[in-house]
Design a protein around this motif. Structure first.
Motif, short mmCIF file in Angstrom:
data_model
loop_
_atom_site.label_atom_id
_atom_site.label_comp_id
_atom_site.label_asym_id
_atom_site.label_seq_id
_atom_site.Cartn_x
_atom_site.Cartn_y
_atom_site.Cartn_z
N LEU A 101 -107.49 -84.06 -84.25
CA LEU A 101 -106.06 -84.00 -84.58
C LEU A 101 -105.29 -83.27 -83.48
CD1 LEU A 101 -106.21 -83.09 -88.38
CD2 LEU A 101 -105.69 -85.33 -87.39
N GLU A 102 -105.92 -82.23 -82.91
CA GLU A 102 -105.28 -81.48 -81.83
C GLU A 102 -105.14 -82.37 -80.60
OE1 GLU A 102 -107.40 -77.96 -80.64
OE2 GLU A 102 -105.61 -77.07 -79.73
N ALA A 103 -106.21 -83.14 -80.30
CA ALA A 103 -106.17 -84.03 -79.13
C ALA A 103 -105.10 -85.10 -79.30
CB ALA A 103 -107.54 -84.67 -78.92
N GLU A 104 -104.79 -85.47 -80.53
CA GLU A 104 -103.75 -86.47 -80.78
C GLU A 104 -102.36 -85.86 -80.81
OE1 GLU A 104 -104.72 -88.81 -84.25
OE2 GLU A 104 -106.72 -89.24 -83.50
N GLY A 105 -102.29 -84.53 -80.65
CA GLY A 105 -100.98 -83.89 -80.61
C GLY A 105 -100.36 -83.68 -81.98
N LEU A 106 -101.17 -83.81 -83.04
CA LEU A 106 -100.60 -83.67 -84.40
C LEU A 106 -100.61 -82.23 -84.89
CD1 LEU A 106 -102.16 -86.83 -86.11
CD2 LEU A 106 -99.76 -86.49 -85.45
N VAL A 107 -101.59 -81.44 -84.45
CA VAL A 107 -101.66 -80.03 -84.87
C VAL A 107 -101.85 -79.16 -83.63
CG1 VAL A 107 -102.74 -80.66 -87.07
CG2 VAL A 107 -104.19 -79.96 -85.16
N ARG B 192 -103.12 -65.97 -84.87
CA ARG B 192 -102.96 -65.23 -86.13
C ARG B 192 -102.52 -66.11 -87.31
NH1 ARG B 192 -100.10 -61.20 -83.28
NH2 ARG B 192 -101.52 -59.70 -82.33
N ARG B 193 -102.26 -67.43 -87.06
CA ARG B 193 -101.84 -68.27 -88.19
C ARG B 193 -102.86 -69.35 -88.50
NH1 ARG B 193 -96.42 -71.11 -88.20
NH2 ARG B 193 -97.32 -71.73 -90.20
N GLY B 194 -103.62 -69.78 -87.49
CA GLY B 194 -104.58 -70.86 -87.71
C GLY B 194 -104.09 -72.14 -87.10
N THR B 195 -104.42 -73.27 -87.73
CA THR B 195 -104.06 -74.58 -87.18
C THR B 195 -102.82 -75.08 -87.91
OG1 THR B 195 -106.37 -75.00 -86.70
CG2 THR B 195 -104.90 -76.89 -86.72
N VAL B 196 -101.76 -75.32 -87.13
CA VAL B 196 -100.46 -75.60 -87.72
C VAL B 196 -100.04 -77.04 -87.37
CG1 VAL B 196 -98.01 -74.93 -87.63
CG2 VAL B 196 -99.80 -73.17 -87.59
N VAL B 197 -99.42 -77.74 -88.32
CA VAL B 197 -98.91 -79.09 -88.07
C VAL B 197 -97.70 -78.97 -87.15
CG1 VAL B 197 -97.92 -81.17 -89.12
CG2 VAL B 197 -99.73 -79.90 -90.30
N ARG B 198 -97.76 -79.73 -86.01
CA ARG B 198 -96.70 -79.59 -85.01
C ARG B 198 -95.40 -80.25 -85.46
NH1 ARG B 198 -97.36 -82.15 -80.06
NH2 ARG B 198 -95.67 -80.81 -79.43
N ARG B 199 -94.30 -79.63 -85.06
CA ARG B 199 -93.00 -80.28 -85.18
C ARG B 199 -92.79 -81.04 -83.88
NH1 ARG B 199 -90.35 -77.30 -89.16
NH2 ARG B 199 -91.26 -75.25 -89.36
#
Lengths: 250, 250
Positions: free
Chosen positions: B50-56, B61-68
């Motif tokens: 998901l990170e490689a796809e640019g979604l998260v 200190r927060r973890g994995t966040v859904v990108r705006r």
């Protein structure tokens, strides 16, 4: 800079400069560990990065191979719409491409940008006509084209959601219904492919897609359809000549 | 389909449909392990995708966040060249952008496509004028523009390789030297950014770049310069209206 990034950087440079030629196999992991005095984890991370950038690929029984990038074809999307005996077409380079399978008609959640253009809720279901286009001779897929129809347009003209929309297709049906002349605009963007798009277009990891979004409007400005076409950004580019504005007369 | 792909697929769908809203934190790894009955390795692989796809994105200190995703700006590259008191310009949207730092002049290996256009050996060193353009008010970088000069053009007009090329820049110098009117064409492609481009443009992982390659020719067809401009494909798209060819008169 992390150790793996340094190793990625050296290998990337060697690949881009052609010192490690396309088609050749990278040194084995044990050799890279020795050459760089790095752990297996570090070497793996470095090579994974090259794979994510589309520079190398894993080939069964051979190891990690430097990819040959295909020659890039220029599409002459010349800001003009043309017509032949099949109907309107927008791209003379792609005029010979044909649907490789029967188009499918489904109800799908509208992508955010398409929903905004159609004036529906993001994620709301709309009618989608999907086609995989390609070279009729080789069967090779070149683009995935999805036509998202406005719910109002389908209510007015149910034929738009039929598998066969007749000669000239959906645009002729719209114009016959009084929405003539239709007006179009296009926007080009790029993103990473969905896994489905990567599979259909046989994309290597790390290859983005070009996305052409075409909006069809009535002469009054009502949006009847949004067409989203996706192509390999490694195989295609979009080219055009530049005219001089009167401000730029030499 | 591998187990991690199924998990990626479910999370991707929930993010795209807006069920996990932008700005929210994904469940912790231990919670995802429990929910999917999967190992930590599997869950990590799914989230990395998901990170490689640019979604998260990983936020400290927060973890994995859904990108705006930023709102995408349309560039009106209208296939025309204009002129103002600074000189020729090709993009009215970007007319207000300015160089954020002093342009740098270096000898660099020509990228393969640029080398082909300039008629030099791939990887051969050419003179490059590099500029980071951006919003003068905020200092935010919007594009990295590199102008690769033909060795013949530099031999003929050494001023082209000077830091300050005078009023109207390199194109006015070329036209004053008799190569008037210059002719231009452009091609739009996309690829993953280099680490340097990702840093300069503050790109999140998984965000490709649009690349606009403009070729400058003399009236006789000799290539004097190739300009390659790179922009975030998440922030920009290229739009244009479509004219009807005579074949498509309604």
């Amino acid at each position: 800079m992390a150790r793996w990034e340094t190793i990625t950087g050296e290998l990337r440079e060697a690949i881009i400069r052609g010192e490690i030629a396309p088609g050749t196999t990278l040194p084995r992991e044990t050799d890279l560990e020795e050459r760089y005095g790095a752990s297996r984890t570090t070497v793996r991370r470095a090579v994974e990065e090259l794979e994510a950038e589309g520079l190398v690929e894993k080939v069964r029984r051979r190891g990690t191979v430097v990819r040959r990038s295909p020659a890039r074809t220029r599409l002459t999307r010349s800001r003009r719409v043309y017509r032949d005996d099949i109907g309107y077409f927008f791209d003379r380079t792609a005029q010979g491409w044909r649907a490789l399978e029967t188009p499918t008609i489904t109800r799908v959640p509208a992508p955010a940008d398409v929903a905004r253009l159609l004036g529906v809720e993001p994620g709301g279901d709309v009618t989608a006509r999907s086609r995989i286009m390609g070279e009729p001779d080789t069967g090779e897929a070149t683009q995935v084209a999805v036509s998202y129809l406005s719910p109002d347009a389908v209510a007015e003209l149910p034929v738009l959601a039929e598998p066969d929309t007749g000669p000239g297709g959906i645009y002729d049906r719209m114009e016959e219904a009084g929405h003539s002349p239709l007006e179009w605009e296009e926007a080009i963007s790029a993103r990473m492919p969905s896994p489905e798009e990567a599979r259909l277009l046989a994309l290597a990891p790390g290859v983005p897609v070009l996305r052409i979004v075409r909006t069809t409007r009535t002469p009054g400005g009502r949006v009847l359809e949004v067409n989203a076409t996706v192509l390999s950004a490694e195989r295609f580019e979009i080219g055009y000549a530049i005219d001089r504005d009167t401000s730029a007369t030499p």
